[in-house]
Design a protein around this motif. Structure first.
Motif, mmCIF file in Angstrom:
data_model
loop_
_atom_site.group_PDB
_atom_site.id
_atom_site.type_symbol
_atom_site.label_atom_id
_atom_site.label_comp_id
_atom_site.label_asym_id
_atom_site.label_seq_id
_atom_site.Cartn_x
_atom_site.Cartn_y
_atom_site.Cartn_z
ATOM 1 N N THR A 67 22.435 28.740 -36.479
ATOM 2 C CA THR A 67 22.612 29.703 -37.568
ATOM 3 C C THR A 67 23.323 30.977 -37.139
ATOM 4 O O THR A 67 24.161 31.516 -37.874
ATOM 5 C CB THR A 67 21.236 30.070 -38.166
ATOM 6 O OG1 THR A 67 20.649 28.883 -38.718
ATOM 7 C CG2 THR A 67 21.354 31.129 -39.248
ATOM 8 N N THR A 117 12.654 34.485 -35.411
ATOM 9 C CA THR A 117 12.633 33.984 -36.789
ATOM 10 C C THR A 117 11.805 34.889 -37.700
ATOM 11 O O THR A 117 12.123 35.031 -38.886
ATOM 12 C CB THR A 117 12.106 32.547 -36.845
ATOM 13 O OG1 THR A 117 10.837 32.474 -36.167
ATOM 14 C CG2 THR A 117 13.074 31.590 -36.156
ATOM 15 N N SER A 121 13.056 36.689 -41.158
ATOM 16 C CA SER A 121 12.313 36.661 -42.418
ATOM 17 C C SER A 121 12.134 38.073 -42.967
ATOM 18 O O SER A 121 12.332 38.316 -44.164
ATOM 19 C CB SER A 121 10.960 35.999 -42.192
ATOM 20 O OG SER A 121 10.205 35.989 -43.369
ATOM 21 N N PRO A 127 20.390 32.244 -46.613
ATOM 22 C CA PRO A 127 20.593 30.922 -46.018
ATOM 23 C C PRO A 127 22.049 30.710 -45.629
ATOM 24 O O PRO A 127 22.961 31.366 -46.144
ATOM 25 C CB PRO A 127 20.175 29.958 -47.139
ATOM 26 C CG PRO A 127 20.343 30.753 -48.397
ATOM 27 C CD PRO A 127 20.035 32.175 -48.046
ATOM 28 N N LYS A 129 25.584 29.148 -45.609
ATOM 29 C CA LYS A 129 26.474 28.405 -46.499
ATOM 30 C C LYS A 129 27.213 27.378 -45.661
ATOM 31 O O LYS A 129 27.824 27.722 -44.638
ATOM 32 C CB LYS A 129 27.490 29.349 -47.161
ATOM 33 C CG LYS A 129 26.892 30.410 -48.049
ATOM 34 C CD LYS A 129 28.003 31.321 -48.579
ATOM 35 C CE LYS A 129 27.441 32.463 -49.384
ATOM 36 N NZ LYS A 129 28.517 33.404 -49.828
#
Length: 239
Positions: A67, A117, A121, A127, A129
């Motif tokens: 990510t 993580t 949050s 998220p 793409k």
């Protein structure tokens, strides 16, 4: 953002998680990785600071599928029209056609992963793409339009399709997450799908004759990189 100029043609755009690198090509620019989702405005602002227009970005090279590397690729493609290049084995994960494998975490890695993580949050990171990979790269491939020869190295272990880029003429290595640095010391990057493979890939990169290593996490190694890599002990990191 305090942009770090690594060579006359290479800049690091430092982010809290996952640095982005800019490389001047023979006609335009390349981005190596794209940071977390939501990073595109900061990347475009940094490009403006070095005198690059969005339409001059020809290539976006993703060292792997995580990510913090692919997070802003889709937004940057939309802004620049650049082609996306990535390792062939990671391309399906980047496209989102199949799920990527989970990392195998040690206890120390698990604690760090939970901390990171949780921060995502709290920051309400959007998220990822999904983005199309235009060119799938493999071992020994060369990249077009660079000002000097650049060789793609397949360095699995962090992900199945992780890649590194070796610029032999200028003795520069873009290591991807196989290598990170802490207080100037090179270490094995955490969160690997296959630790043994990752250590072998680290050792392969450590055998290269390089002066400078551009890492996505930590500070770059700007001199004597080969000696420092050869003195590293990735086998004992994160145990």
């Amino acid at each position: 953002m305090q942009i770090i100029q690594i060579t006359p043609a290479i800049w690091q755009l430092p982010f809290p998680v996952g640095h982005v690198h800019v490389v001047r090509l023979s006609d335009g620019y390349a981005l190596i990785d794209t940071g977390m989702p939501g990073s595109a405005p900061a990347v475009l602002e940094a490009l403006d600071q070095i005198g690059a227009r969005p339409e001059q970005v020809r290539q976006i090279i993703l060292t792997h599928s995580h990510t913090d590397h692919v997070g802003s690729a889709a937004d940057l493609v939309e802004a620049t029209g650049a082609q996306v290049l990535a390792g062939a084995l990671d391309a399906p994960f980047i496209r989102g056609t199949i799920p990527e494998p989970d990392s195998v975490l040690s206890a120390s890695e698990r604690a760090l992963h939970e901390q990171i993580t949780a921060g995502w949050s709290e920051a309400k990171v959007p998220p990822v793409k999904r983005v199309q990979v235009d060119t799938e790269l493999g071992e020994g491939d060369a990249l077009a339009d660079w000002a000097e020869p650049v060789r793609v190295l397949h360095v699995p272990g962090h992900t199945p399709g992780s890649i590194a880029l070796h610029l032999d003429s200028s003795s520069v290595l873009f290591s991807g997450d196989i290598i990170a640095t802490v207080e100037g010391r090179p270490i094995l990057g955490p969160f690997n799908v296959d630790r043994e493979e990752a250590v072998a890939s680290f050792r392969r990169l450590a055998a290269l004759d390089v002066e400078t290593v551009c890492v996505p996490h930590g500070e770059p190694l700007l001199k004597d990189a080969a000696e420092r890599l050869q003195a590293a002990t990735p086998e004992y990191d994160w145990l």
